[in-house]
Write a protein that holds these residues in place. Structure first.
Motif, PDB file in Angstrom:
ATOM      1  N   CYS A   1      33.019 121.381   6.176  1.00 57.74           N
ATOM      2  CA  CYS A   1      33.372 121.126   7.569  1.00 57.74           C
ATOM      3  C   CYS A   1      32.512 120.009   8.156  1.00 57.74           C
ATOM      4  N   ASN A   2      31.241 119.987   7.806  1.00 54.79           N
ATOM      5  CA  ASN A   2      30.374 118.900   8.259  1.00 54.79           C
ATOM      6  C   ASN A   2      30.833 117.559   7.687  1.00 54.79           C
ATOM      7  N   CYS A   3      31.293 117.578   6.464  1.00 54.49           N
ATOM      8  CA  CYS A   3      31.828 116.359   5.847  1.00 54.49           C
ATOM      9  C   CYS A   3      33.020 115.834   6.635  1.00 54.49           C
ATOM     10  N   ILE A   4      33.910 116.738   7.041  1.00 55.35           N
ATOM     11  CA  ILE A   4      35.071 116.347   7.850  1.00 55.35           C
ATOM     12  C   ILE A   4      34.603 115.829   9.206  1.00 55.35           C
ATOM     13  N   GLY A   5      33.624 116.482   9.817  1.00 59.39           N
ATOM     14  CA  GLY A   5      33.106 116.019  11.098  1.00 59.39           C
ATOM     15  C   GLY A   5      32.581 114.598  11.021  1.00 59.39           C
ATOM     16  N   ARG A   6      31.836 114.288   9.959  1.00 60.13           N
ATOM     17  CA  ARG A   6      31.319 112.924   9.800  1.00 60.13           C
ATOM     18  C   ARG A   6      32.443 111.924   9.548  1.00 60.13           C
ATOM     19  N   GLU A   7      33.449 112.351   8.798  1.00 58.57           N
ATOM     20  CA  GLU A   7      34.572 111.451   8.530  1.00 58.57           C
ATOM     21  C   GLU A   7      35.327 111.126   9.814  1.00 58.57           C
TER      22      GLU A   7
ATOM     23  N   PRO B   1      36.400 124.595  14.667  1.00 60.48           N
ATOM     24  CA  PRO B   1      36.550 123.275  14.038  1.00 60.48           C
ATOM     25  C   PRO B   1      35.902 122.145  14.847  1.00 60.48           C
ATOM     26  N   LEU B   2      36.064 122.179  16.169  1.00 60.47           N
ATOM     27  CA  LEU B   2      35.501 121.096  16.977  1.00 60.47           C
ATOM     28  C   LEU B   2      33.981 121.161  17.047  1.00 60.47           C
ATOM     29  N   TYR B   3      33.401 122.304  16.792  1.00 64.28           N
ATOM     30  CA  TYR B   3      31.941 122.405  16.687  1.00 64.28           C
ATOM     31  C   TYR B   3      31.425 121.427  15.639  1.00 64.28           C
ATOM     32  N   PHE B   4      32.146 121.317  14.528  1.00 66.39           N
ATOM     33  CA  PHE B   4      31.721 120.423  13.444  1.00 66.39           C
ATOM     34  C   PHE B   4      32.069 118.964  13.741  1.00 66.39           C
ATOM     35  N   VAL B   5      33.025 118.727  14.603  1.00 66.05           N
ATOM     36  CA  VAL B   5      33.337 117.357  15.026  1.00 66.05           C
ATOM     37  C   VAL B   5      32.324 116.884  16.065  1.00 66.05           C
ATOM     38  N   ASN B   6      32.079 117.726  17.045  1.00 64.77           N
ATOM     39  CA  ASN B   6      31.230 117.329  18.165  1.00 64.77           C
ATOM     40  C   ASN B   6      29.772 117.103  17.772  1.00 64.77           C
ATOM     41  N   LYS B   7      29.363 117.614  16.633  1.00 60.91           N
ATOM     42  CA  LYS B   7      28.011 117.328  16.152  1.00 60.91           C
ATOM     43  C   LYS B   7      27.819 115.836  15.880  1.00 60.91           C
ATOM     44  N   TYR B   8      28.940 115.157  15.607  1.00 61.29           N
ATOM     45  CA  TYR B   8      28.859 113.755  15.208  1.00 61.29           C
ATOM     46  C   TYR B   8      29.614 112.805  16.147  1.00 61.29           C
ATOM     47  N   TYR B   9      30.555 113.359  16.906  1.00 56.80           N
ATOM     48  CA  TYR B   9      31.414 112.479  17.712  1.00 56.80           C
ATOM     49  C   TYR B   9      32.105 113.318  18.787  1.00 56.80           C
ATOM     50  N   ASN B  10      32.077 112.840  20.016  1.00 50.81           N
ATOM     51  CA  ASN B  10      32.767 113.579  21.080  1.00 50.81           C
ATOM     52  C   ASN B  10      33.445 112.682  22.099  1.00 50.81           C
ATOM     53  N   ASP B  11      33.692 111.436  21.744  1.00 48.60           N
ATOM     54  CA  ASP B  11      34.334 110.496  22.668  1.00 48.60           C
ATOM     55  C   ASP B  11      35.838 110.467  22.406  1.00 48.60           C
ATOM     56  N   TYR B  12      36.509 111.574  22.702  1.00 47.29           N
ATOM     57  CA  TYR B  12      37.937 111.663  22.429  1.00 47.29           C
ATOM     58  C   TYR B  12      38.616 112.510  23.493  1.00 47.29           C
ATOM     59  N   ASN B  13      39.927 112.352  23.594  1.00 49.92           N
ATOM     60  CA  ASN B  13      40.774 113.261  24.366  1.00 49.92           C
ATOM     61  C   ASN B  13      41.435 114.237  23.389  1.00 49.92           C
ATOM     62  N   LEU B  14      41.938 115.319  23.937  1.00 45.51           N
ATOM     63  CA  LEU B  14      42.466 116.389  23.096  1.00 45.51           C
ATOM     64  C   LEU B  14      43.932 116.640  23.372  1.00 45.51           C
ATOM     65  N   VAL B  15      44.689 116.878  22.313  1.00 48.87           N
ATOM     66  CA  VAL B  15      46.026 117.465  22.411  1.00 48.87           C
ATOM     67  C   VAL B  15      45.914 118.842  21.763  1.00 48.87           C
ATOM     68  N   HIS B  16      46.043 119.874  22.582  1.00 50.13           N
ATOM     69  CA  HIS B  16      45.743 121.254  22.184  1.00 50.13           C
ATOM     70  C   HIS B  16      47.056 122.029  22.081  1.00 50.13           C
ATOM     71  N   ILE B  17      47.417 122.387  20.866  1.00 52.54           N
ATOM     72  CA  ILE B  17      48.738 122.950  20.567  1.00 52.54           C
ATOM     73  C   ILE B  17      48.585 124.362  20.011  1.00 52.54           C
ATOM     74  N   THR B  18      49.362 125.288  20.525  1.00 53.01           N
ATOM     75  CA  THR B  18      49.446 126.629  19.949  1.00 53.01           C
ATOM     76  C   THR B  18      50.833 126.797  19.339  1.00 53.01           C
ATOM     77  N   TYR B  19      50.868 127.070  18.059  1.00 51.15           N
ATOM     78  CA  TYR B  19      52.172 127.172  17.405  1.00 51.15           C
ATOM     79  C   TYR B  19      52.929 128.401  17.876  1.00 51.15           C
TER      80      TYR B  19
END
Length: 468
Positions: A35-41, A133-151
């Motif tokens: 997950c950390n790998c994905i966050g960095r990517e 999931p966003l916990y692992f993204v926000n460790k490295y990057y948080n300058d984004y907007n979100l589209v939040h979908i519930t199936y």
């Protein structure tokens, strides 16, 4: 030029976060590293918008929900963690265009905000299927907007087409984006897991991941229904949308990790679109048509009669009257019969008789198939154009016998409870009914009987016939 630059399948176990796991997270260290790998990517991509599909926010049975206030907030306080909070802006321009595209394509979806959800006594907030999931993204990057979908349970092809709409809007708006399908695999890998063990759990996980690695979209959509139902998972519908966003090219997956020490399968996977053109949608539609033909030509006389009777009813306005040509097994026996209709895996109607009310099982099927489609008070009447998406099962009830609670087995026996002239019945081997207590409570509730009081219990076996 590609606008969606990353496609990911991520799990969402709160225990993976050290403040929650308190050491237990070390048991899924490979998952954490992946997950950390994905966050960095994702940080290297620097997306304008992150699109995430979750199973655990406000969900509607008949429409995909897209969160649509300016900002959405959430924290993990329900898991005893008060220091992880997120306050993320929503890409509302994307949402509006997505809603319009879904309307034009006939894909059921709805934009939801805090006022809208208040009508359903549901909070407008980020769920753990998004926060983890966003916990692992926000460790490295948080300058984004979100589209939040519930199936939603609107059918796999509709979910796939929704994913196609997501891709289309990203291109139209020239959004640099990534898409995350949030979902855990089987919750039935061990007896000590959140659900009782099922041998289907490991099979489901292995088959889904193999299909994704090989880019076999039709295979992912065509897994054994019983296996999917028994696996107890929450990832597959997220994956359907993810795959739809990849439509038009061959795909392949790279599995970064898979672990299941707590009885739940956690998978981290990257997917990529290849260079070769390929319309998986065409293959999926063709596959669906072939499956419907198999239903119409079923060799099983029980479900075949139920479907033929529904077709007859919708085309001529009445049930089948001529029964002399039915197979002898349908005419020679008298039993109670339940006919169940499911649409996209969800119950759409179920009516039956505890004891026979007609002269044969065949007549019982004819009567109860119409009742299940038209007169089940829990649902609106089935429409003719729904028949292609409906799966039929027929349960033939054997004679019931009085019993004690200790003699019950919810997988083998159905149950009838009775008290003061009220009777409640529950069929055996139903998804989500794993204990005798659950079975009795549901049956009592159906009959408005106090489950803590005295009532009579009968058990019965069924012969179940299902469309393949």
């Amino acid at each position: 030029m590609e606008n969606i630059l990353g496609y990911y399948l991520l799990p969402h176990p709160p225990i993976i976060i050290p403040d929650i796991g308190k050491g237990e997270e070390k048991k899924i260290e490979k998952t954490s590293l992946a997950c950390n790998c994905i966050g960095r990517e994702i940080a290297d991509i620097k997306p304008d918008t992150i699109i995430i599909i979750t199973p655990h926010a406000a969900m509607f049975s008949d429409a995909i929900a897209v969160s649509d206030d300016d900002i959405i907030y959430g924290d993990l306080s329900q898991f005893g963690c008060t220091n992880i909070r997120m306050n993320i802006p929503i890409d509302r321009q994307f949402n509006i265009r997505l809603g319009t595209a879904c309307h034009l394509e006939g894909i059921p979806s709805v934009l939801v905000n805090s006022d809208f959800l208040e009508n359903y006594n549901v909070s407008y907030e980020l769920d753990h299927g998004t926060l983890v999931p966003l916990y692992f993204v926000n460790k490295y990057y948080n300058d984004y907007n979100l589209v939040h979908i519930t199936y939603s349970m609107i059918g796999n092809i509709n979910l796939y087409k929704f994913g196609m709409a997501v891709k289309k809007i990203a291109e139209e708006l020239n959004r640099k984006a990534v898409i995350i399908a949030s979902g855990d695999l089987s919750h039935k890998l061990k007896d000590e897991g959140p659900y009782s063990y099922s041998p289907y759990g490991e099979k489901f996980d292995h088959e889904l991941l193999k299909n994704l690695e090989n880019g076999d979209v039709v295979g992912a959509f065509n897994m054994n229904k019983t296996m999917v139902e028994e696996a107890g998972q929450c990832a597959l519908n997220s994956v359907y949308i993810l795959l739809g966003a990849m439509e038009g090219k061959e795909i392949n997956g790279e599995l970064l990790s898979y672990e299941g020490p707590f009885g739940v399968g956690y998978s981290v996977m990257k997917l990529r679109r290849g260079s070769e053109n390929k319309s998986n949608l065409d293959l999926l539609i063709k596959d669906k048509e072939e499956k419907f033909k198999k239903k119409l030509n079923s060799k099983n006389p029980y479900v075949k009669l139920a479907r033929e009777n529904l077709n007859h009813y919708f085309s001529r306005g009445k049930e089948i009257a001529e029964i002399s040509n039915l197979p002898s097994e349908l005419l020679a026996q008298r039993h109670g019969v339940f006919v169940s209709l499911k649409k996209f895996g969800n119950l759409r109607g179920c009516i039956g008789t505890i004891a026979p009310t007609t002269n044969s099982v065949g007549q019982e099927i004819i009567r109860n198939s119409i009742e299940a489609a038209i007169h089940d008070p829990r649902f609106p009447a089935v429409l003719e154009d729904e028949l292609q998406d409906i799966d039929i099962s027929v349960d033939v009830l054997m004679d019931s016998v009085p019993c004690e609670k200790e003699e019950l087995d919810p997988k083998r026996y159905g149950v009838i409870v009775s008290s003061s002239g009220r009777r409640g019945l529950l069929l055996p081997d139903l998804e989500g009914v794993d204990t005798v207590e659950e079975q009795l409570n549901i049956a009592c509730d159906k009959a408005n009987i106090d489950s803590e009081g005295y009532y009579n219990i009968e058990k019965f076996e069924v012969v179940r016939y299902k469309e393949i």
